[in-house]
Design an enzyme around this catalytic site. Structure first.
Site, short mmCIF file in Angstrom:
data_model
loop_
_atom_site.label_atom_id
_atom_site.label_comp_id
_atom_site.label_asym_id
_atom_site.label_seq_id
_atom_site.Cartn_x
_atom_site.Cartn_y
_atom_site.Cartn_z
N SER A 20 -11.61 4.95 6.92
CA SER A 20 -11.84 4.99 8.37
C SER A 20 -12.72 6.17 8.75
CB SER A 20 -10.50 5.09 9.11
OG SER A 20 -9.77 3.91 9.00
N ASP A 32 0.83 -1.21 0.00
CA ASP A 32 0.00 0.00 0.00
C ASP A 32 0.87 1.26 0.00
OD1 ASP A 32 -2.43 1.44 0.18
OD2 ASP A 32 -2.21 1.62 2.36
N HIS A 33 0.47 2.23 -0.81
CA HIS A 33 1.11 3.56 -0.85
C HIS A 33 2.63 3.50 -0.98
CE1 HIS A 33 -2.05 6.52 -0.53
NE2 HIS A 33 -2.68 5.73 0.32
#
Length: 280
Positions: free
Chosen positions: A208, A83-84
């Protein structure tokens, strides 16, 4: 069970107009909790290891191999995703370790530079059978700032996907990374326009900060992969704090990490159900 590709999971979800949960691993307890929650829900899941987490552990390999081991032992389909990643070298390492997908983030670069860098990464990953996600329209919160005004342009998104050949696109539609409250306001009309503009699954980062109703509506509008990290970290930390508040003499980390792991597993199971059945 053998590892499954993130592409296989997202394709199945997109075809059924459902969503799939992608949850970030910080330490091995997170990986165990996420898989346990997925097994309880009877649904596939994506384990994500970010570049920041790799840096925290000193390298990608320790937490990456642990996540891969947990995924391979699962009773449900599990993919392991980088991720990222902003470093091409880290992408190459993830491919070498056996990750089935990567998210390459060049969104902070000017558009033309983002296209060039992403196209190069995509060609490398596709040459090794690895699925690629990229980002267009920088999503706020990576530096702690909430930037709800940032939006991805559908026409630019279509051109970007065609120019880079990526397999999925993370788009800016009102969410922000690292939010501690679940009150982000998403642009559902824009999500639908983006869905119609591009031929690949859309990814919601900063989830989130989005409540259950918003998540379900986002999937109904066209989102497929939903990334959640901070929300689970809050629950993990709360469980540790609750245990230590009532067990002042506790010294064995297993005593308080176990309840934290259980709390995350229960929430993952619940969230996967929300994502898989958005119209319920």
């Amino acid at each position: 069970m053998p590892l499954i590709s993130t592409g296989d999971i997202t394709h199945g979800a997109r075809t059924g107009r459902a969503g799939v949960g992608a949850f970030n691993v910080v330490q091995i307890e997170h990986a165990q909790a996420i898989v346990s929650g997925a097994e309880a829900a009877g649904l596939p899941v994506i384990l994500q290891v970010s570049e920041n987490t790799a840096r925290y552990h000193g390298a990608l390999e320790p937490i990456g191999l642990a996540s891969l081991a947990v995924a391979r032992a699962a009773a449900v389909p599990v993919a392991v995703h980088l991720d990222h990643a902003e470093s091409a070298g880290l992408v190459h390492e993830a491919v070498r370790l056996g990750f089935t997908s990567v998210m390459f983030d060049a969104s902070a670069l000017p558009y033309a530079d983002n296209v060039a860098a992403t196209r190069e990464i995509t060609a490398y990953c596709h040459g090794h059978g690895v699925w690629v996600e990229a980002e267009l329209g920088e999503i706020g919160g990576k530096d702690g700032a909430h930037a709800p005004g940032v939006r991805t342009d559908p026409d630019e998104a279509r051109d970007f996907v065609e120019a880079t050949a990526v397999d999925a696109l993370a788009v800016a539609v009102g969410s922000s990374h690292a939010m501690l409250t679940r009150d982000a306001v998403l642009d559902f009309a824009l999500i639908s326009r983006l869905r119609d503009a591009v031929r690949v699954p859309l990814v919601l980062h900063g989830s989130s900060g989005v409540g259950d109703t918003g998540l379900a509506a986002a999937i109904g509008a066209g989102m497929t992969k939903v990334n959640i990290s901070t929300h689970l970290n809050k629950l993990f930390t709360r469980a540790v704090r609750t245990y230590l508040d009532t067990h002042a003499e506790a010294a064995d980390p297993r005593a308080y990490l176990g309840p934290a792991r259980d709390a995350v597993a229960a929430e993952v199971a619940r969230l996967l159900d929300v994502l898989a059945r958005p119209g319920r």
